[in-house]
Design a protein around this motif. Structure first.
Motif, PDB file in Angstrom:
ATOM      1  N   LEU A 100       0.824  -1.212   0.000  1.00 56.98           N
ATOM      2  CA  LEU A 100       0.000   0.000   0.000  1.00 56.98           C
ATOM      3  C   LEU A 100       0.858   1.262   0.000  1.00 56.98           C
ATOM      4  O   LEU A 100       0.343   2.364  -0.207  1.00 56.98           O
ATOM      5  CB  LEU A 100      -0.915   0.015   1.230  1.00 56.98           C
ATOM      6  N   VAL A 101       2.151   1.106   0.271  1.00 54.82           N
ATOM      7  CA  VAL A 101       3.067   2.253   0.314  1.00 54.82           C
ATOM      8  C   VAL A 101       4.235   1.961  -0.632  1.00 54.82           C
ATOM      9  O   VAL A 101       5.354   1.697  -0.199  1.00 54.82           O
ATOM     10  CB  VAL A 101       3.585   2.501   1.750  1.00 54.82           C
ATOM     11  N   PRO A 102       3.986   1.989  -1.914  1.00 60.35           N
ATOM     12  CA  PRO A 102       5.027   1.596  -2.878  1.00 60.35           C
ATOM     13  C   PRO A 102       6.184   2.582  -2.917  1.00 60.35           C
ATOM     14  O   PRO A 102       6.045   3.753  -2.559  1.00 60.35           O
ATOM     15  CB  PRO A 102       4.266   1.585  -4.215  1.00 60.35           C
ATOM     16  N   VAL A 103       7.333   2.076  -3.353  1.00 59.88           N
ATOM     17  CA  VAL A 103       8.502   2.929  -3.562  1.00 59.88           C
ATOM     18  C   VAL A 103       8.323   3.627  -4.903  1.00 59.88           C
ATOM     19  O   VAL A 103       8.230   2.980  -5.946  1.00 59.88           O
ATOM     20  CB  VAL A 103       9.793   2.094  -3.553  1.00 59.88           C
ATOM     21  N   ASP A 104       8.251   4.940  -4.876  1.00 57.51           N
ATOM     22  CA  ASP A 104       7.952   5.747  -6.062  1.00 57.51           C
ATOM     23  C   ASP A 104       9.199   6.535  -6.461  1.00 57.51           C
ATOM     24  O   ASP A 104       9.610   7.449  -5.745  1.00 57.51           O
ATOM     25  CB  ASP A 104       6.798   6.694  -5.733  1.00 57.51           C
ATOM     26  N   ASP A 105       9.800   6.181  -7.580  1.00 58.96           N
ATOM     27  CA  ASP A 105      11.040   6.820  -8.035  1.00 58.96           C
ATOM     28  C   ASP A 105      10.857   8.330  -8.188  1.00 58.96           C
ATOM     29  O   ASP A 105      11.642   9.129  -7.658  1.00 58.96           O
ATOM     30  CB  ASP A 105      11.460   6.199  -9.372  1.00 58.96           C
ATOM     31  N   GLU A 106       9.820   8.738  -8.906  1.00 60.30           N
ATOM     32  CA  GLU A 106       9.589  10.154  -9.159  1.00 60.30           C
ATOM     33  C   GLU A 106       9.401  10.925  -7.855  1.00 60.30           C
ATOM     34  O   GLU A 106      10.024  11.969  -7.636  1.00 60.30           O
ATOM     35  CB  GLU A 106       8.351  10.318 -10.036  1.00 60.30           C
ATOM     36  N   TRP A 107       8.555  10.411  -6.974  1.00 57.92           N
ATOM     37  CA  TRP A 107       8.258  11.102  -5.723  1.00 57.92           C
ATOM     38  C   TRP A 107       9.477  11.148  -4.813  1.00 57.92           C
ATOM     39  O   TRP A 107       9.725  12.141  -4.136  1.00 57.92           O
ATOM     40  CB  TRP A 107       7.087  10.426  -5.030  1.00 57.92           C
ATOM     41  N   PHE A 108      10.271  10.080  -4.803  1.00 51.54           N
ATOM     42  CA  PHE A 108      11.457  10.069  -3.941  1.00 51.54           C
ATOM     43  C   PHE A 108      12.449  11.137  -4.380  1.00 51.54           C
ATOM     44  O   PHE A 108      13.023  11.850  -3.547  1.00 51.54           O
ATOM     45  CB  PHE A 108      12.127   8.698  -3.954  1.00 51.54           C
ATOM     46  N   ARG A 109      12.677  11.256  -5.689  1.00 52.18           N
ATOM     47  CA  ARG A 109      13.616  12.263  -6.182  1.00 52.18           C
ATOM     48  C   ARG A 109      13.169  13.664  -5.770  1.00 52.18           C
ATOM     49  O   ARG A 109      13.984  14.502  -5.366  1.00 52.18           O
ATOM     50  CB  ARG A 109      13.730  12.168  -7.701  1.00 52.18           C
ATOM     51  N   VAL A 110      11.876  13.918  -5.873  1.00 52.21           N
ATOM     52  CA  VAL A 110      11.354  15.245  -5.539  1.00 52.21           C
ATOM     53  C   VAL A 110      11.473  15.516  -4.042  1.00 52.21           C
ATOM     54  O   VAL A 110      11.935  16.583  -3.624  1.00 52.21           O
ATOM     55  CB  VAL A 110       9.882  15.364  -5.992  1.00 52.21           C
ATOM     56  N   THR A 111      11.071  14.572  -3.212  1.00 49.37           N
ATOM     57  CA  THR A 111      11.087  14.797  -1.765  1.00 49.37           C
ATOM     58  C   THR A 111      12.512  14.890  -1.226  1.00 49.37           C
ATOM     59  O   THR A 111      12.767  15.651  -0.292  1.00 49.37           O
ATOM     60  CB  THR A 111      10.340  13.680  -1.021  1.00 49.37           C
ATOM     61  N   ALA A 112      13.428  14.118  -1.806  1.00 43.71           N
ATOM     62  CA  ALA A 112      14.812  14.182  -1.337  1.00 43.71           C
ATOM     63  C   ALA A 112      15.386  15.574  -1.559  1.00 43.71           C
ATOM     64  O   ALA A 112      16.047  16.150  -0.678  1.00 43.71           O
ATOM     65  CB  ALA A 112      15.657  13.131  -2.054  1.00 43.71           C
ATOM     66  N   GLU A 113      15.128  16.146  -2.731  1.00 41.26           N
ATOM     67  CA  GLU A 113      15.649  17.478  -3.023  1.00 41.26           C
ATOM     68  C   GLU A 113      14.940  18.552  -2.198  1.00 41.26           C
ATOM     69  O   GLU A 113      15.568  19.508  -1.737  1.00 41.26           O
ATOM     70  CB  GLU A 113      15.496  17.779  -4.509  1.00 41.26           C
ATOM     71  N   PHE A 114      13.645  18.386  -2.015  1.00 37.13           N
ATOM     72  CA  PHE A 114      12.923  19.394  -1.238  1.00 37.13           C
ATOM     73  C   PHE A 114      13.353  19.347   0.232  1.00 37.13           C
ATOM     74  O   PHE A 114      13.458  20.391   0.889  1.00 37.13           O
ATOM     75  CB  PHE A 114      11.414  19.198  -1.330  1.00 37.13           C
TER      76      PHE A 114
END
Length: 213
Positions: A100-114
Motif C-alpha cells: 500500500l506504500v510503494p517505492v515511487d522513483d519520481e516522488w522520492f527524487r522530488v522529496t529528497a531534493e525538497f
C-alpha cells in the motif's frame, strides 16, 4: 474564525493541473532548478493562474505532499475497513501493508531534493517537521489497528512510527538504486518485520496468535 472558501470545480481543476505539472517538472529538472514558468508551461497555464493558487513553489510542493499523504492515509484506512487477506504470519501482513506504500522513483527524487532545500531554510524546516508529525499522528492509529487485526499490540507507539518512517526512507534508496535485485526487497521486508516484532507483543487469546504463535 471564518471557514475556508470552497473552491469552484474550475478552480479545483486548475489547481490539480498545476500540482500534476509541478510534480513532473520537479522530478525532471530538480526542485532547486525548477521555475514557476516551467510549471506553468507544463500545466498549460500563465503565471497569473499560478499566483492565484499558490504564493511560491514551496507552497505548491507542500500541497503536493499533503495530497500524497492523504492518498496514503486513504489506502491504509480502506485496508482497515476491508477484510485483510488471509495471512499465515507477520511477514505476510507486512508485505500486504508495504504494497500500500510503494517505492515511487519520481516522488522520492522530488522529496529528497525538497528536504535538502528545507534543511537550509529554518522556517520551512519547521513547517516540514510539523507536517511530518501530523502525518505520523494520523497514520499510527491505522497502523496500530492493522497490527491488532493480526494479533499484535504496539508496546511503544512513540518509537514505532519514527522507526517505520526511517526504515521506509532508507530502504527506498536501496530499492531504487537496485530495482531488479530481489534480495534488496527481501531485506526491506526483513527489516520491517524486525522493527514490528521488537515494538509489539502478541495479544492474548487472539485467533491469529493462537494459530500462529
Amino acid at each position: 474564525m471564518s471557514q475556508p472558501t470552497a473552491l469552484s470545480p474550475r478552480r479545483q481543476q486548475t489547481r490539480q493541473r498545476l500540482l500534476d505539472g509541478a510534480l513532473t517538472v520537479f522530478a525532471r529538472e530538480g526542485f532547486g532548478r525548477s521555475t514557476v514558468e516551467q510549471v506553468c508551461a507544463q500545466a498549460g497555464f500563465t503565471r497569473g493562474a499560478f499566483y492565484s493558487n499558490f504564493t511560491s513553489l514551496d507552497e505548491l510542493f507542500l500541497a503536493i505532499w499533503e495530497q500524497k499523504s492523504e492518498a496514503m492515509r486513504g489506502a491504509l484506512a480502506a485496508a482497515l475497513e476491508a477484510d485483510l487477506p488471509p495471512v499465515k504470519d507477520l511477514r505476510e501482513a507486512v508485505e500486504h501493508v508495504l504494497a500500500l506504500v510503494p517505492v515511487d522513483d519520481e516522488w522520492f527524487r522530488v522529496t529528497a531534493e525538497f528536504t535538502a532545500h528545507a534543511l537550509r531554510t529554518p522556517a520551512l524546516r519547521r513547517v516540514v517537521a510539523a507536517r511530518e508529525e501530523g502525518i505520523e499522528a494520523a497514520l499510527m492509529p491505522l497502523i496500530t489497528a492493522l497490527l491488532a487485526r493480526v494479533g499484535l499490540r504496539v508496546t511503544d507507539p512513540d518509537a514505532l512510527g519514527p522507526a517505520l518512517v526511517a526504515a521506509h526512507d532508507g530502504t527506498s534508496v536501496q530499492c531504487l538504486v537496485a530495482p531488479d535485485d530481489k534480495a534488496v526487497r527481501r531485506r526491506r521486508t526483513d527489516l520491517f518485520v524486525l522493527i514490528v516484532t521488537s515494538l509489539t507483543e502478541p495479544v492474548s487469546n487472539h485467533p491469529a496468535t493462537k494459530e500462529h504463535p
